[in-house]
Design an enzyme around this catalytic site. Structure first.
Site, short mmCIF file in Angstrom:
data_model
loop_
_atom_site.label_atom_id
_atom_site.label_comp_id
_atom_site.label_asym_id
_atom_site.label_seq_id
_atom_site.Cartn_x
_atom_site.Cartn_y
_atom_site.Cartn_z
N LYS A 72 33.43 40.35 48.99
CA LYS A 72 33.16 40.76 47.74
C LYS A 72 33.41 39.66 46.65
O LYS A 72 32.59 39.26 45.88
CB LYS A 72 34.11 41.97 47.31
CG LYS A 72 33.77 42.23 45.90
CD LYS A 72 34.69 43.39 45.57
CE LYS A 72 36.21 43.02 45.34
NZ LYS A 72 36.75 42.34 44.20
N CYS A 170 43.13 45.94 32.34
CA CYS A 170 42.83 46.64 33.73
C CYS A 170 44.10 47.20 34.46
O CYS A 170 45.30 46.79 33.89
CB CYS A 170 42.37 45.10 34.73
SG CYS A 170 42.70 45.39 36.36
C1 EPZ Z 1 40.55 36.91 41.41
O1 EPZ Z 1 40.61 37.80 40.02
C2 EPZ Z 1 40.06 38.17 42.37
N1 EPZ Z 1 38.84 38.74 41.88
C3 EPZ Z 1 41.25 39.26 42.39
O2 EPZ Z 1 40.89 40.21 43.34
C4 EPZ Z 1 42.62 38.41 42.84
O3 EPZ Z 1 43.37 39.40 42.79
C5 EPZ Z 1 42.82 37.46 42.05
O4 EPZ Z 1 41.93 36.29 41.88
C6 EPZ Z 1 43.99 36.47 42.40
O5 EPZ Z 1 43.83 36.07 43.94
C7 EPZ Z 1 37.70 38.08 42.12
O6 EPZ Z 1 37.62 36.98 42.68
C8 EPZ Z 1 36.54 38.56 41.72
P1 EPZ Z 1 43.06 34.92 38.35
P2 EPZ Z 1 40.76 36.54 38.68
O7 EPZ Z 1 42.09 34.40 37.32
O8 EPZ Z 1 40.13 35.27 38.85
C9 EPZ Z 1 45.99 35.04 34.51
C10 EPZ Z 1 40.34 42.26 44.28
O9 EPZ Z 1 41.45 43.15 44.51
N2 EPZ Z 1 44.84 34.56 33.78
O10 EPZ Z 1 43.33 34.05 39.34
O11 EPZ Z 1 40.47 37.63 37.63
C11 EPZ Z 1 45.75 36.64 35.01
O12 EPZ Z 1 45.93 37.44 34.17
C12 EPZ Z 1 40.78 41.41 42.95
O13 EPZ Z 1 39.31 41.93 44.98
C13 EPZ Z 1 45.10 34.23 32.38
O14 EPZ Z 1 46.41 34.56 31.78
O15 EPZ Z 1 42.44 36.39 38.77
C14 EPZ Z 1 46.79 36.70 36.32
O16 EPZ Z 1 48.11 36.74 36.05
C15 EPZ Z 1 41.66 42.07 42.00
N3 EPZ Z 1 43.94 33.82 31.81
C16 EPZ Z 1 46.46 35.03 37.00
O17 EPZ Z 1 46.07 34.16 35.78
C17 EPZ Z 1 42.56 33.72 32.41
O18 EPZ Z 1 41.86 33.18 31.67
C18 EPZ Z 1 45.70 34.99 37.91
O19 EPZ Z 1 44.38 35.55 37.77
C19 EPZ Z 1 42.69 33.80 33.58
C20 EPZ Z 1 43.64 34.34 34.44
#
Ligand code: EPZ
Length: 484
Positions: A72, A170
């Site tokens: 996905k 979320c």
């Molecule tokens: C991706 O989410 C995945 N989703 C998530 O999978 C997964 O848990 C996550 O990466 C971590 O591996 C998809 O790929 C669609 P991040 P993403 O940006 O990209 C902070 C599932 O179950 N952050 O790597 O949204 C954020 O809050 C889902 O399939 C900021 O602060 O995660 C988090 O604490 C759930 N500012 C950390 O970074 C930003 O602009 C990592 O988030 C972006 C992120």
């Protein structure tokens, strides 16, 4: 089967998706199709499935082989990447899960044509963005799937403007997208945020130097896509190294992009004038595979996983071997057998190649069945222990303190009525129910449908006693309206 946009009065503006049916030769003239209008507000999430529950009788070992679907989290950015060209992009091994439906509706609402394979081609999607009329990701869609924000970079790069709803909060954490916005501003975009929307514009993006404050998966993907059509070179540092990022770079390269370093912390992109169409097979879903591995381990099964990539699961395999599990890994398959007592082991979630946060909940279920105390530290999301309370309802001994959960095992699990709070928490409850004594009822399984393709059928296929029950609603509300 092809989804085509058409505005009710034929004028550009908010497109009303139409569906045409016919054998899906992409180049076939439209006249061979019969037009049926489908009201997508009902198609994405048929109301009755919101009430679905799983009923699971525990105690059956999982034996046999299960086919892992496409990822996905690789398919979603790949579909957004189709926005970058006016030629068709053909994606194979696309999982048939709810988030993919949502992404399709999003693309169609912008004016894209989305062709869904069926029969043997049911996991193929052909996307054509040669007539994007509405560069907007509306709140109705973004609120159901925050990954919708992945269209921001591609729309800006291709159309010079984008209007994307802020994703909002979320269940697992605040999850802001400030790093996406900061990165696009470094590529010369002007961005304002008002009325819950991000309004972005740029004549043409310019290459730049981006150092992410924090490793972000979709942030890396969004900026990498935007930089492919920017003027000059972009260097991105502190990037995510997830296999899904590497898979997206592979697709973009097939489309004519100039990218190096994907899979490392530093990615370089030389912008090009135009990208072209491509055909790409999405990588297997490492999180689905890992979920089935833990289910097999805990039910004392003997399970063969096919169409998976063990090289994406190094940290999980190593951790399970530490717990005493034997896993035979091939190039695209794995065999899991387990007959011995599990030993407790601590985990802390990290960015790839560390232990994935998307496996933390499922590992917690395993820790409830391991001998000793396991400390689980969640470093990625600030609120990802919602499943702990539900597991405790089934008899687990878990204490949550901030970003740590202390799990004491082994404790027998007994059936109970529990409910899902998010995608991966749902998977941990399904695994717990497969182990528990008695019949467990799991509510709100629409969460699991977002990211697992027909999980109950796959589990049934290897010996689980599981069935889906839905609240039977009056037919009128549920059925999509069809106008011949
Ligand atoms: C991706 O989410 C995945 N989703 C998530 O999978 C997964 O848990 C996550 O990466 C971590 O591996 C998809 O790929 C669609 P991040 P993403 O940006 O990209 C902070 C599932 O179950 N952050 O790597 O949204 C954020 O809050 C889902 O399939 C900021 O602060 O995660 C988090 O604490 C759930 N500012 C950390 O970074 C930003 O602009 C990592 O988030 C972006 C992120």
């Amino acid at each position: 089967m092809k989804l085509v946009p058409k505005s009710p009065n034929g004028n550009p503006g908010k497109a009303e998706p139409l569906l045409s049916v016919g054998d899906s030769g992409f180049k076939k003239p439209v006249s061979r199709t019969r037009t049926i209008r489908i009201d997508f507000r009902n198609v994405a999430i048929a109301p009755e499935s919101l009430m679905d529950k799983f009923v699971i009788r525990g105690g059956n070992p999982l034996v046999g082989s299960v086919r892992i679907s496409g990822a996905k989290n690789a398919a979603l950015p790949a579909m957004a990447a189709a926005i970058l060209t006016d030629e068709p992009v053909i994606l194979e091994n696309i999982p048939d899960v709810r988030d993919i439906q949502t992404e399709r509706n999003l693309l169609v609402s912008m004016g894209a044509e989305v062709e869904l394979g069926y029969g043997r081609a049911s996991h193929r999607t052909t996307i054509s963005c040669n007539n994007l009329v509405n560069p907007e990701a509306a709140y109705e869609l973004v609120k159901t799937m925050r990954a919708s924000t992945l269209v921001l970079g591609p729309l800006l790069a291709r159309m010079g403007r984008a209007r994307v709803s802020q994703p909002g909060g979320c269940a697992i954490g605040a999850r802001p997208i400030d790093l996406h916005i900061k990165g696009l501003e470094r590529l010369g975009a002007s961005i304002k945020q008002e009325h819950g929307y991000i309004e972005a514009s740029a004549d043409r993006l310019r290459g730049g130097h981006i150092i992410f404050d924090k490793i972000t998966v979709t942030g890396t993907e969004d900026l990498m896509m935007a930089a492919t059509l920017a003027e000059g070179e972009t260097i991105m540092e502190n990037c995510a190294r997830e296999p899904e990022v590497v898979d997206l770079a592979a697709l973009l390269t097939k489309m004519g992009a100039k990218i190096s370093g994907a899979g490392t912390h530093t990615i370089r992109i030389h912008g090009v004038e135009k990208l072209h169409g491509a055909r790409h097979r999405i990588i297997p879903d490492r999180i689905e595979a890992a979920t089935f591995v833990i289910a097999a381990v805990l039910t004392g099964g003997d399970l063969q996983l096919i169409n998976c990539d063990p090289s994406h699961l190094g940290s999980l395999i190593q951790k399970l071997e530490e717990c005493g599990v034997s896993i035979k890994a091939g190039t695209d398959s794995m065999r899991v057998t387990n007959g011995h007592q599990l030993e407790a082991a601590d985990i802390s979630t990290e960015e790839f190649p560390g232990f994935p946060t998307d496996m933390q909940a499922q590992y917690m279920t395993l820790a409830t069945q391991s001998q000793g105390t396991s400390i689980i530290t969640e470093n990625i999301f600030e609120n990802r222990f919602m499943h702990a309370g539900e597991l405790a309802r089934m008899g687990a001994n878990i204490k949550v303190k901030g970003s740590r959960a202390i799990v004491r095992g082994k404790t027998p699990l007994s059936s109970a009525a529990v409910q899902c709070s998010d995608l991966r928490a749902s998977a941990s409850l399904v695994i717990a129910a497969l182990v528990a004594d008695g019949e467990t009822i799991i509510d709100r399984v629409y969460h699991i449908d977002r990211g697992y393709e027909r999980i109950e059928e796959k589990l049934k296929g290897v010996g689980a006693q599981i069935r889906r029950i839905g609240e039977i609603l009056p037919k009128r509300a549920a059925a999509p309206s069809v106008v011949a």
